[in-house]
Design an enzyme around this catalytic site. Structure first.
Site, PDB file in Angstrom:
ATOM      1  N   ILE A 288     -16.551  58.921  49.106  1.00  0.00           N
ATOM      2  CA  ILE A 288     -16.108  59.567  47.866  1.00  0.00           C
ATOM      3  C   ILE A 288     -16.863  60.891  47.751  1.00  0.00           C
ATOM      4  O   ILE A 288     -18.103  60.900  47.818  1.00  0.00           O
ATOM      5  CB  ILE A 288     -16.419  58.681  46.629  1.00  0.00           C
ATOM      6  CG1 ILE A 288     -15.753  57.312  46.757  1.00  0.00           C
ATOM      7  CG2 ILE A 288     -15.974  59.383  45.347  1.00  0.00           C
ATOM      8  CD1 ILE A 288     -16.187  56.308  45.681  1.00  0.00           C
ATOM      9  N   GLU A 289     -16.136  61.972  47.602  1.00  0.00           N
ATOM     10  CA  GLU A 289     -16.768  63.291  47.502  1.00  0.00           C
ATOM     11  C   GLU A 289     -16.575  63.873  46.104  1.00  0.00           C
ATOM     12  O   GLU A 289     -15.610  63.547  45.414  1.00  0.00           O
ATOM     13  CB  GLU A 289     -16.174  64.225  48.568  1.00  0.00           C
ATOM     14  CG  GLU A 289     -16.447  63.707  49.977  1.00  0.00           C
ATOM     15  CD  GLU A 289     -15.889  64.583  51.088  1.00  0.00           C
ATOM     16  OE1 GLU A 289     -15.168  65.566  50.782  1.00  0.00           O
ATOM     17  OE2 GLU A 289     -16.166  64.280  52.260  1.00  0.00           O
TER      18      GLU A 289
ATOM     19  N   GLU B 279     -20.050  53.459  54.043  1.00  0.00           N
ATOM     20  CA  GLU B 279     -20.943  52.320  54.258  1.00  0.00           C
ATOM     21  C   GLU B 279     -21.662  51.960  52.956  1.00  0.00           C
ATOM     22  O   GLU B 279     -21.765  50.798  52.573  1.00  0.00           O
ATOM     23  CB  GLU B 279     -21.998  52.648  55.317  1.00  0.00           C
ATOM     24  CG  GLU B 279     -21.451  52.911  56.700  1.00  0.00           C
ATOM     25  CD  GLU B 279     -21.072  54.365  56.955  1.00  0.00           C
ATOM     26  OE1 GLU B 279     -20.601  55.056  56.031  1.00  0.00           O
ATOM     27  OE2 GLU B 279     -21.241  54.813  58.100  1.00  0.00           O
TER      28      GLU B 279
ATOM     29  N   CYS C 210     -27.477  56.186  55.455  1.00  0.00           N
ATOM     30  CA  CYS C 210     -26.832  54.859  55.497  1.00  0.00           C
ATOM     31  C   CYS C 210     -27.603  53.894  56.403  1.00  0.00           C
ATOM     32  O   CYS C 210     -27.650  52.695  56.124  1.00  0.00           O
ATOM     33  CB  CYS C 210     -25.386  54.983  55.935  1.00  0.00           C
ATOM     34  SG  CYS C 210     -24.336  55.718  54.663  1.00  0.00           S
TER      35      CYS C 210
HETATM   36  N1  THU Z   1     -19.271  59.882  56.090  1.00  0.00           N
HETATM   37  C1  THU Z   1     -19.189  58.539  55.879  1.00  0.00           C
HETATM   38  O1  THU Z   1     -18.573  58.088  54.897  1.00  0.00           O
HETATM   39  N2  THU Z   1     -19.802  57.718  56.753  1.00  0.00           N
HETATM   40  C2  THU Z   1     -20.405  58.119  57.900  1.00  0.00           C
HETATM   41  O2  THU Z   1     -20.863  57.282  58.664  1.00  0.00           O
HETATM   42  C3  THU Z   1     -20.515  59.546  58.211  1.00  0.00           C
HETATM   43  C4  THU Z   1     -19.997  60.484  57.187  1.00  0.00           C
HETATM   44  C5  THU Z   1     -18.563  60.770  55.166  1.00  0.00           C
HETATM   45  C6  THU Z   1     -19.412  61.582  54.234  1.00  0.00           C
HETATM   46  C7  THU Z   1     -18.488  62.736  53.916  1.00  0.00           C
HETATM   47  O3  THU Z   1     -17.628  62.351  52.842  1.00  0.00           O
HETATM   48  C8  THU Z   1     -17.646  62.896  55.160  1.00  0.00           C
HETATM   49  O4  THU Z   1     -17.797  61.701  55.908  1.00  0.00           O
HETATM   50  C9  THU Z   1     -18.031  64.087  56.026  1.00  0.00           C
HETATM   51  O5  THU Z   1     -19.386  64.085  56.282  1.00  0.00           O
END
Ligand code: THU
Length: 130
Positions: free
Chosen positions: A43-44, A55, A89
């Protein structure tokens, strides 16, 4: 549980992600000790650093539902190659899930499976706080 099925759940979870700025969809499926599955997705927000990874959303959801014992987490994205959990994570997995299987997926339907301690050797932990 067959990890192919857990990976399929992580692939499904990409659909609930909200990667408004990166457009990089990530899904996660966390398997508890009693074989329940919690889905997560990234989620951004407009304040980029407040982004949360797939994760961690899966793990926090499970923790808040009272889960404390875990077996595995699967992670999926649209990248060609396997993606591994980010450093933050890895710390959360190590602290809240312990030594579990971390299942990474790629676009060839292959799985790469590593243990928490392989991804985060010599981890900081609650033992260091005593
Ligand atoms: N991101 C994840 O959700 N999990 C990962 O293992 C690596 C990166 C997401 C964070 C961000 O929303 C997007 O991927 C780009 O970095």
């Amino acid at each position: 549980m067959d990890y192919t099925l857990l990976a399929a759940q992580a692939i499904q979870a990409k659909k609930i992600s909200l990667p408004t700025y990166s457009n990089f969809h990530v899904g996660a499926a966390l398997l508890t000790a009693d074989d329940k599955i919690y889905l997560g997705a990234n989620i951004e927000t407009s304040s980029y650093s407040l982004t949360i990874c797939a994760e961690r959303t899966a793990i926090f959801k499970a923790i808040l539902e009272g889960e404390r014992k875990f077996k595995a987490i699967a992670i999926a994205s649209d990248a060609e190659d396997f993606i591994a959990p980010c450093g933050a994570c890895r710390q959360i997995i190590s602290d809240l899930c312990g030594e579990i299987d971390i299942i990474m997926t790629n676009q060839k339907d292959e799985l790469k499976i590593l243990k928490t301690s392989q991804l985060l050797p010599f981890a900081f932990s609650d033992k260091d706080l005593q």
